[in-house]
Scaffold this motif. Structure first.
Motif, PDB file in Angstrom:
ATOM      1  N   LEU A  41      10.417  15.527  -9.604  1.00  0.00           N
ATOM      2  CA  LEU A  41       8.997  15.827  -9.768  1.00  0.00           C
ATOM      3  C   LEU A  41       8.779  17.320  -9.934  1.00  0.00           C
ATOM      4  CD1 LEU A  41       7.392  13.467  -7.072  1.00  0.00           C
ATOM      5  CD2 LEU A  41       7.440  13.137  -9.559  1.00  0.00           C
ATOM      6  N   GLU A  42       7.795  17.671 -10.746  1.00  0.00           N
ATOM      7  CA  GLU A  42       7.447  19.076 -10.963  1.00  0.00           C
ATOM      8  C   GLU A  42       6.033  19.363 -10.500  1.00  0.00           C
ATOM      9  OE1 GLU A  42       8.125  19.871 -15.056  1.00  0.00           O
ATOM     10  OE2 GLU A  42      10.302  19.595 -14.931  1.00  0.00           O
ATOM     11  N   THR A  43       5.513  18.520  -9.623  1.00  0.00           N
ATOM     12  CA  THR A  43       4.153  18.693  -9.111  1.00  0.00           C
ATOM     13  C   THR A  43       4.214  18.936  -7.608  1.00  0.00           C
ATOM     14  OG1 THR A  43       3.886  16.323  -8.688  1.00  0.00           O
ATOM     15  CG2 THR A  43       3.257  17.131 -10.881  1.00  0.00           C
ATOM     16  N   GLU A  44       3.021  19.173  -7.014  1.00  0.00           N
ATOM     17  CA  GLU A  44       2.945  19.388  -5.569  1.00  0.00           C
ATOM     18  C   GLU A  44       3.378  18.152  -4.779  1.00  0.00           C
ATOM     19  OE1 GLU A  44      -0.998  20.534  -4.659  1.00  0.00           O
ATOM     20  OE2 GLU A  44      -0.866  22.498  -5.663  1.00  0.00           O
ATOM     21  N   ALA A  45       3.343  16.988  -5.427  1.00  0.00           N
ATOM     22  CA  ALA A  45       3.711  15.748  -4.744  1.00  0.00           C
ATOM     23  C   ALA A  45       5.170  15.760  -4.295  1.00  0.00           C
ATOM     24  CB  ALA A  45       3.458  14.548  -5.655  1.00  0.00           C
ATOM     25  N   ALA A  46       5.991  16.610  -4.904  1.00  0.00           N
ATOM     26  CA  ALA A  46       7.401  16.674  -4.513  1.00  0.00           C
ATOM     27  C   ALA A  46       7.543  16.998  -3.029  1.00  0.00           C
ATOM     28  CB  ALA A  46       8.123  17.716  -5.358  1.00  0.00           C
ATOM     29  N   ALA A  47       6.608  17.793  -2.494  1.00  0.00           N
ATOM     30  CA  ALA A  47       6.691  18.180  -1.081  1.00  0.00           C
ATOM     31  C   ALA A  47       6.607  16.961  -0.160  1.00  0.00           C
ATOM     32  CB  ALA A  47       5.564  19.166  -0.748  1.00  0.00           C
ATOM     33  N   VAL A  66      16.089  12.537  -4.357  1.00  0.00           N
ATOM     34  CA  VAL A  66      16.250  12.435  -5.813  1.00  0.00           C
ATOM     35  C   VAL A  66      14.880  12.418  -6.493  1.00  0.00           C
ATOM     36  CG1 VAL A  66      17.013  10.910  -7.675  1.00  0.00           C
ATOM     37  CG2 VAL A  66      18.500  11.309  -5.695  1.00  0.00           C
ATOM     38  N   THR A  67      13.941  11.652  -5.909  1.00  0.00           N
ATOM     39  CA  THR A  67      12.586  11.581  -6.477  1.00  0.00           C
ATOM     40  C   THR A  67      11.914  12.938  -6.425  1.00  0.00           C
ATOM     41  OG1 THR A  67      12.393   9.282  -5.730  1.00  0.00           O
ATOM     42  CG2 THR A  67      10.355  10.420  -6.319  1.00  0.00           C
ATOM     43  N   ALA A  68      12.045  13.619  -5.270  1.00  0.00           N
ATOM     44  CA  ALA A  68      11.427  14.942  -5.135  1.00  0.00           C
ATOM     45  C   ALA A  68      12.003  15.928  -6.138  1.00  0.00           C
ATOM     46  CB  ALA A  68      11.623  15.454  -3.712  1.00  0.00           C
ATOM     47  N   ALA A  81      -0.233  14.033 -11.489  1.00  0.00           N
ATOM     48  CA  ALA A  81      -0.812  14.906 -12.513  1.00  0.00           C
ATOM     49  C   ALA A  81      -1.738  14.145 -13.446  1.00  0.00           C
ATOM     50  CB  ALA A  81       0.300  15.585 -13.307  1.00  0.00           C
ATOM     51  N   GLU A  82      -1.538  12.843 -13.587  1.00  0.00           N
ATOM     52  CA  GLU A  82      -2.352  12.050 -14.500  1.00  0.00           C
ATOM     53  C   GLU A  82      -3.537  11.392 -13.806  1.00  0.00           C
ATOM     54  OE1 GLU A  82       0.203   9.296 -16.469  1.00  0.00           O
ATOM     55  OE2 GLU A  82       1.821  10.758 -16.692  1.00  0.00           O
ATOM     56  N   VAL A 106       0.840  -1.205   0.000  1.00  0.00           N
ATOM     57  CA  VAL A 106       0.000   0.000   0.000  1.00  0.00           C
ATOM     58  C   VAL A 106       0.870   1.248   0.000  1.00  0.00           C
ATOM     59  CG1 VAL A 106      -1.572   1.358   1.444  1.00  0.00           C
ATOM     60  CG2 VAL A 106      -2.055  -1.053   1.006  1.00  0.00           C
ATOM     61  N   PHE A 107       1.944   1.225   0.818  1.00  0.00           N
ATOM     62  CA  PHE A 107       2.853   2.379   0.835  1.00  0.00           C
ATOM     63  C   PHE A 107       3.506   2.569  -0.535  1.00  0.00           C
ATOM     64  CE2 PHE A 107       7.207   3.949   1.154  1.00  0.00           C
ATOM     65  CZ  PHE A 107       6.989   5.202   1.705  1.00  0.00           C
ATOM     66  N   VAL A 108       3.988   1.488  -1.119  1.00  0.00           N
ATOM     67  CA  VAL A 108       4.640   1.582  -2.429  1.00  0.00           C
ATOM     68  C   VAL A 108       3.655   2.100  -3.471  1.00  0.00           C
ATOM     69  CG1 VAL A 108       5.711   0.245  -4.280  1.00  0.00           C
ATOM     70  CG2 VAL A 108       6.318  -0.212  -1.891  1.00  0.00           C
ATOM     71  N   ALA A 109       2.407   1.601  -3.423  1.00  0.00           N
ATOM     72  CA  ALA A 109       1.401   2.042  -4.382  1.00  0.00           C
ATOM     73  C   ALA A 109       1.106   3.528  -4.222  1.00  0.00           C
ATOM     74  CB  ALA A 109       0.124   1.223  -4.202  1.00  0.00           C
ATOM     75  N   SER A 110       1.041   3.997  -2.964  1.00  0.00           N
ATOM     76  CA  SER A 110       0.776   5.431  -2.744  1.00  0.00           C
ATOM     77  C   SER A 110       1.936   6.279  -3.258  1.00  0.00           C
ATOM     78  CB  SER A 110       0.523   5.697  -1.259  1.00  0.00           C
ATOM     79  OG  SER A 110       1.701   5.500  -0.493  1.00  0.00           O
ATOM     80  N   ALA A 111       3.177   5.790  -3.073  1.00  0.00           N
ATOM     81  CA  ALA A 111       4.340   6.536  -3.556  1.00  0.00           C
ATOM     82  C   ALA A 111       4.336   6.613  -5.083  1.00  0.00           C
ATOM     83  CB  ALA A 111       5.619   5.870  -3.061  1.00  0.00           C
ATOM     84  N   VAL A 112       4.014   5.499  -5.734  1.00  0.00           N
ATOM     85  CA  VAL A 112       3.958   5.493  -7.206  1.00  0.00           C
ATOM     86  C   VAL A 112       2.845   6.415  -7.692  1.00  0.00           C
ATOM     87  CG1 VAL A 112       3.468   4.052  -9.215  1.00  0.00           C
ATOM     88  CG2 VAL A 112       4.945   3.177  -7.382  1.00  0.00           C
TER      89      VAL A 112
END
Length: 347
Positions: A146-152, A141-143, A37-38, A25-31
């Motif tokens: 990313l160019e979306t709010e999810a980076a936070a 690195v992932t953050a 954005a999609e 579930v954690f991995v799925a939420s991270a993905v």
């Protein structure tokens, strides 16, 4: 492993499935956050909530997983893995959920060295913080990508993981990985530490005390000749008691310290073996009440049996069985003593 009534409890495959689902579930939420954005707005918000809720427990799991991975990499055995309220025995395989066996830690790994090695100990203790630092780097690195709010959210995970890794490396509190590393560097001889790890493996592996390898017990006897290691003396006492060597067990008390668990065991011995309920009650009062201690409730039960207070004895036995059921270091001898006390109640 025993339940509250003392009978054997089967392994819990549903708990293993639950742990795997939690990680997935954690991995799925991270993905999902990476592709926020999609996704529809509500799905993205739901993924963010799940990510935040599960991030803390997953950082603890990663930390303990780092200890485990390093131990296995250098060829050490791992007898026990705990994560919050989950206790996982590796040999024999058992998994249960309940009160954590180590009240001062969110997780723990019991690693057993195949060969005594100072740098091996240091590597195993450093493995947990190293795993946290690796997650911090991956999250950063992932953050950055990313160019979306999810980076936070990934920056938050990186900060929390960095904090967990760094604080565990500094010897700022007793029991931290950094404190353990400093202690190991300061120890001239690691024999006692290694011996206690190997005896812990015997208890976790549900080997009854009288069957513990003679070589380990002889080493414990040699080590305690000049230095009164309380833990080793308690284990020698249990070994003698399970072998029916009461006089040898009694002699152990002449060399033990005065910590609360030792005093509780003395109180039990006085009541159960010597029948001295008054003296045992005085010892138990001196030790102080500790509702989380198996030895406290066992001593209380033995005293109550001697005083013919059978309702109190049964309640103390019930509490002792609960603790024995969740304590990875409870032995067959511990449970058999409770059986004997219960028989005395009905006799």
């Amino acid at each position: 492993m025993h339940n509250e009534s003392g009978s054997s409890a089967p392994p819990r495959p549903s708990l293993a499935v639950g742990l795997i689902v939690f990680v997935l579930v954690f991995v799925a939420s991270a993905v999902a956050l990476c592709f926020e954005a999609e996704l529809p707005y509500l799905y993205g918000r739901a993924a963010a909530v799940v990510f935040v809720i599960t991030a803390g427990p997953l950082l603890v799991l990663a930390h303990e997983g780092g200890h485990y991975a390093v131990a296995r990499l250098i060829g050490w055995r791992v007898a026990l893995f705990t994560w919050g309220g989950y206790t996982i025995r590796l040999r024999p395989w058992r998994i249960r959920h309940g009160a954590p066996p180590f009240s001062d830690a969110w997780g723990a790994v019991v690693a057993v060295p195949t060969q005594e090695s100072r740098w091996g100990y240091i590597a195993v203790f450093a493995g947990g913080p190293a795993a946290n630092l690796a997650i911090a780097l991956l999250s950063a690195v992932t953050a950055s990508a990313l160019e979306t709010e999810a980076a936070a959210f990934f920056w938050l995970l990186a900060a929390l993981s960095l904090l967990a890794g760094v604080t565990n490396l500094f010897p700022w509190r007793k029991g931290s990985d950094g404190a353990q590393i400093v202690s190991i560097l300061g120890e001239r001889d690691l024999t006692a530490r290694t011996l206690m790890a190997r005896l812990a493996e015997q208890m976790i592996g549900e080997v009854r005390p009288r069957d513990w390898p003679p070589s380990l017990m002889q080493s414990a006897m040699r080590l305690t000749l000049w230095t009164p290691y309380s833990v080793l003396l308690l284990l020698l006492y249990v070994w003698h008691m399970d072998r029916g060597e009461v006089d040898a067990a009694r002699r152990i008390w002449l060399r033990t310290g005065d910590d609360s668990e030792v005093i509780c065991e003395r109180a039990f011995f006085s009541a159960f073996v010597d029948g001295d309920a008054q003296g045992a009650d005085g010892l138990l009062t001196r030790a102080g009440a500790d509702p989380s201690c198996l030895r406290f409730w066992r001593a209380k039960a033995a005293i109550a049996v001697q005083q013919n207070d059978f309702p109190l004895a049964r309640e103390a036995i019930r509490m002792a069985r609960i603790i024995a059921g969740r304590d990875p270091y409870a032995t067959v001898w511990d449970r058999e003593v409770l059986d004997q006390l219960e028989l005395r109640c009905t006799a």
